[in-house]
Design an enzyme around this catalytic site. Structure first.
Site, PDB file in Angstrom:
ATOM      1  N   HIS A  46      -7.172  10.886  -1.098  1.00  0.00           N
ATOM      2  CA  HIS A  46      -7.586  12.294  -1.035  1.00  0.00           C
ATOM      3  C   HIS A  46      -8.534  12.616  -2.190  1.00  0.00           C
ATOM      4  CE1 HIS A  46      -7.170  16.349   0.511  1.00  0.00           C
ATOM      5  NE2 HIS A  46      -6.995  16.790  -0.720  1.00  0.00           N
ATOM      6  N   GLU A  68      -7.190   8.471   5.582  1.00  0.00           N
ATOM      7  CA  GLU A  68      -6.222   9.486   5.162  1.00  0.00           C
ATOM      8  C   GLU A  68      -5.404   9.984   6.359  1.00  0.00           C
ATOM      9  OE1 GLU A  68      -7.072  12.787   1.840  1.00  0.00           O
ATOM     10  OE2 GLU A  68      -7.780  13.320   3.837  1.00  0.00           O
ATOM     11  N   ASN A 410      -6.791 -22.854  -5.259  1.00  0.00           N
ATOM     12  CA  ASN A 410      -6.347 -24.251  -5.278  1.00  0.00           C
ATOM     13  C   ASN A 410      -4.821 -24.334  -5.204  1.00  0.00           C
ATOM     14  OD1 ASN A 410      -7.083 -27.191  -5.812  1.00  0.00           O
ATOM     15  ND2 ASN A 410      -5.651 -26.790  -7.471  1.00  0.00           N
TER      16      ASN A 410
END
Length: 674
Positions: A46, A68, A410
């Site tokens: 918001h 939202e 990795n």
């Protein structure tokens, strides 16, 4: 209002809000029933939406608005949280981050987000269905008559007043042909038709975006009119290139239920209400108190760089004054210089502290990355972060991110086993990767530990011999740690198949090179079947360092104290030969000697020395003795680059200006020790 002055604050705060969204979404995935977490994400979204709209970044505000809406539906328990729905929300955050970084780089923050907007709208309407055959493919359920747009307060007022005056309101979705050229012209023609039949209230995308053709093939227009729906539809269909027209008539019911941005209709008028459920009163009061007592300001990092450069010049002049004071031996001058040294020392400490940044700024991106990679690899992996508050100089922080990304990828790809393999070996299905940072002396250590399969020593040796990295004879003499560190060699990889995640043999050698260029070191420990530990040692700062000044003939060199074990005077008779290399016995270990006058080709007078001055330095477990003519002493110096023309001088990492005006070259011990 001139907004450019607020741009920097907007970018920084947007990044912070997006980081909060990322962190809290990861928490929400672990605790899908916890609505407090949703409220936290909603607040950040918001705030971002409000700032974006104020700054005029409509694309950013619109996408945040769509996200939202989904969050609002989740916290009102209309939508149940699932990993698939969170995937879409994460994708939204990725797009928002891309927009913010575009703005930070001087761009306009525009981005084609049609796909993710469609998915967000489908989720909001309850139409988002994840295909069982392909988790990545999403299908949209049949059309349900729901508002396509949200209406602000003044728009709701206009619509309400139109109802009272006998007008009707329609949401019209217009789709152009896929091969339509000059889309903006067709949009203009549609608007022209509608303006003859009524009044246009709103469009999505915005009029500006439609004019710039920033939409796919469909757009939505809200119109108030007294005409029949069929007449309106017929008029629009007469516009060439229009393929489909869908009308939905809005009613008071729609407007009553259109609670966006806290809008609520009461007795015919629209008022703004605060959503109390999002921020508890206690939190509000705490926030106000903390803002009132806040004593921090944002400072552009470039200003800190300028301040640091000025202070570095001051350090050089301080050294010069100390030298003059010593030569003149004037008591008053000595006292003044000593006081200046103390004050500048305090000033140095404050400036270096100001440049310190928590490693959290780098670590923050990894939980999200691990989540996505774990899903891609079909593995269950938890990332545990310890010591994220540990601080490092900003220049080090800027460089350390990419090496850590390589190491984590990795660990996930090669280290952690598949869940079924872990279960078979008596391990929990979920693997753990620990990322830890801590201070030790003048260094920061970053450790990456996993509880995976560990490193297969035999396989590493075979690959290293096969690729010519070591010979069979040398391989037999290597310690376990030295064998593990072979995986850092250029072009080394034990992967049977090349994947997008790792296994190309171009990752870990880059890690080693980057860390060593920062004056750091990396070591590896592993235990077969139990896991691996990568430990990175980094200096706290790169600009002002403590060194041992030494002399070779008439030239001065600086050896960083961080590399030095100790200094020693060695008798000529104590020097031995091994494999055509001069060595000494240092505390029971054979240490090779390097004569810096030979390494740096210093012109010298032939003389027969009885004693040698030796600086014993270390790189990981390897040691070497650097032979110099004499020791000058310990000093703090400013490390300066040699510039672009001299950036590849062997074993020299930079230079400094000494108190007497001479230039001393700084020795790169990592390059000297093979």
């Amino acid at each position: 209002m001139e907004l450019s002055q607020y741009l920097e604050v907007f970018i920084e705060e947007s990044k912070e809000n997006l980081q909060t969204c990322n962190e809290q979404l990861l928490e929400l995935e672990k605790n899908p029933e916890n609505l407090t977490i949703v409220n936290e994400i909603f607040r950040s979204a918001h705030t971002l939406k409000g700032m974006s709209a104020t700054m005029g970044y409509e694309d950013l505000a619109n996408l945040t608005h769509k996200m939202e809406n989904v969050l609002d539906a989740i916290r009102n328990e209309k939508i149940k949280v699932t990993p698939e729905i969170l995937d879409v929300v994460f994708k939204s955050v990725d797009d928002l981050e891309a927009m913010v970084f575009s703005i930070a780089d001087g761009g306009d923050g525009k981005r084609d987000v049609t796909e993710v907007v469609t998915l967000l709208q489908a989720i909001e309407k309850g139409e988002y269905i994840q295909s069982a055959s392909d988790e990545a493919a999403a299908t949209i359920a049949p059309e349900i008559h729901t508002l396509s747009m949200k209406y602000e307060a003044f728009e709701q007022t206009v619509i309400q007043q139109s109802f009272e005056q006998g007008f009707r309101c329609f949401e019209i979705t217009v789709s152009l042909r896929d091969d339509c050229l000059l889309k903006a012209a067709r949009v203009y023609m549609v608007f022209e038709v509608l303006e003859k039949l009524g009044e246009v209230i709103k469009s999505f995308p915005t009029v500006d975006q439609l004019e710039e053709e920033q939409f796919d093939h469909s757009f939505v227009i809200a119109v108030v009119s007294k005409e029949d729906a069929s007449d309106i539809e017929k008029s629009i269909r007469n516009v060439s290139e229009v393929e489909e027209v869908t009308l939905m008539e809005l009613t008071s019911h729609h407007i009553h239920n259109n609670e966006v941005n806290g809008l609520e209709e009461k007795s015919g008028e629209v008022v703004v209400k605060e959503k109390e459920d999002t921020i508890p009163k206690e939190a509000n009061s705490t926030s106000r108190q903390s803002n009132a007592s806040s004593r921090t300001i944002r400072v552009n990092i470039e200003r800190l760089d300028v301040l640091m450069n000025l202070f570095e010049e001051l350090v050089i002049d301080r050294g010069r004054l100390e030298q003059i004071s010593k030569d003149l031996n004037n008591p008053e001058l000595n006292e003044t210089v000593e006081r200046m040294t103390r004050i500048s020392g305090d000033l140095q400490s404050i400036i270096l502290t100001m440049r310190m940044v928590p490693v959290e700024t780098v670590f923050n991106r990894f939980p999200r990355m691990v989540r996505q990679l774990a899903r891609d690899l079909n593995k269950k992996i938890e990332l545990e972060i310890i010591g994220a508050e540990t601080e490092l100089d900003r220049t080090v922080i800027d460089e350390i991110g990419d090496p850590l990304v390589h190491l984590i990828r990795n660990a996930l790809d090669h280290g952690i086993e598949m869940p079924e393999v872990r279960s078979k070996n008596g391990k929990p299905e979920q693997g753990t990767v620990k990322l830890k940072a801590f201070h030790s002396g003048n260094h920061v250590f970053i450790e990456l530990e996993d509880d995976g399969a560990g490193i297969n020593k035999q396989r590493v040796m075979e690959k290293a011999i096969q690729k010519g990295i070591v010979t069979e004879e040398v391989a037999q003499t290597l310690s376990d740690r030295q064998i593990y560190e072979l995986i850092l060699a250029s072009g080394f990889s034990t992967a049977d198949q090349i994947s997008d995640i790792s296994g190309r043999g171009v990752g870990l050698d880059v890690v080693k090179a980057t860390i060593e260029s920062l004056g750091g070191a990396i070591t590896i420990d592993s235990s077969a079947g139990e896991g691996s530990l990568f430990s990175i040692q980094l200096p706290l700062t790169l600009s002002i360092i403590s060194v041992m000044l030494v002399e070779i003939e008439d030239e001065k060199y600086a050896i960083p104290l961080s590399s030095i074990i100790e200094t020693a005077i060695v008798k000529k008779g104590e020097i031995m030969n091994a494999h055509n290399q001069k060595v000494i016995d240092f505390r029971g270990k054979v240490v090779p000697l390097l004569f810096l006058e030979d390494v740096f080709e210093v012109p010298k007078d032939s003389k027969d020395e009885e004693f040698y001055s030796v600086v014993v330095v270390r790189k990981g477990e390897k040691m070497a003795g650097l032979v110099v003519d004499s020791f000058i002493g310990q000093q703090e110096i400013v490390l300066k680059s040699l510039g672009n023309y001299l950036n590849d001088v062997f074993a020299i990492s930079g230079a400094t200006i000494l108190g007497d005006g001479q230039v001393a070259l700084i020795v790169d011990c990592n390059a000297l020790i093979k």
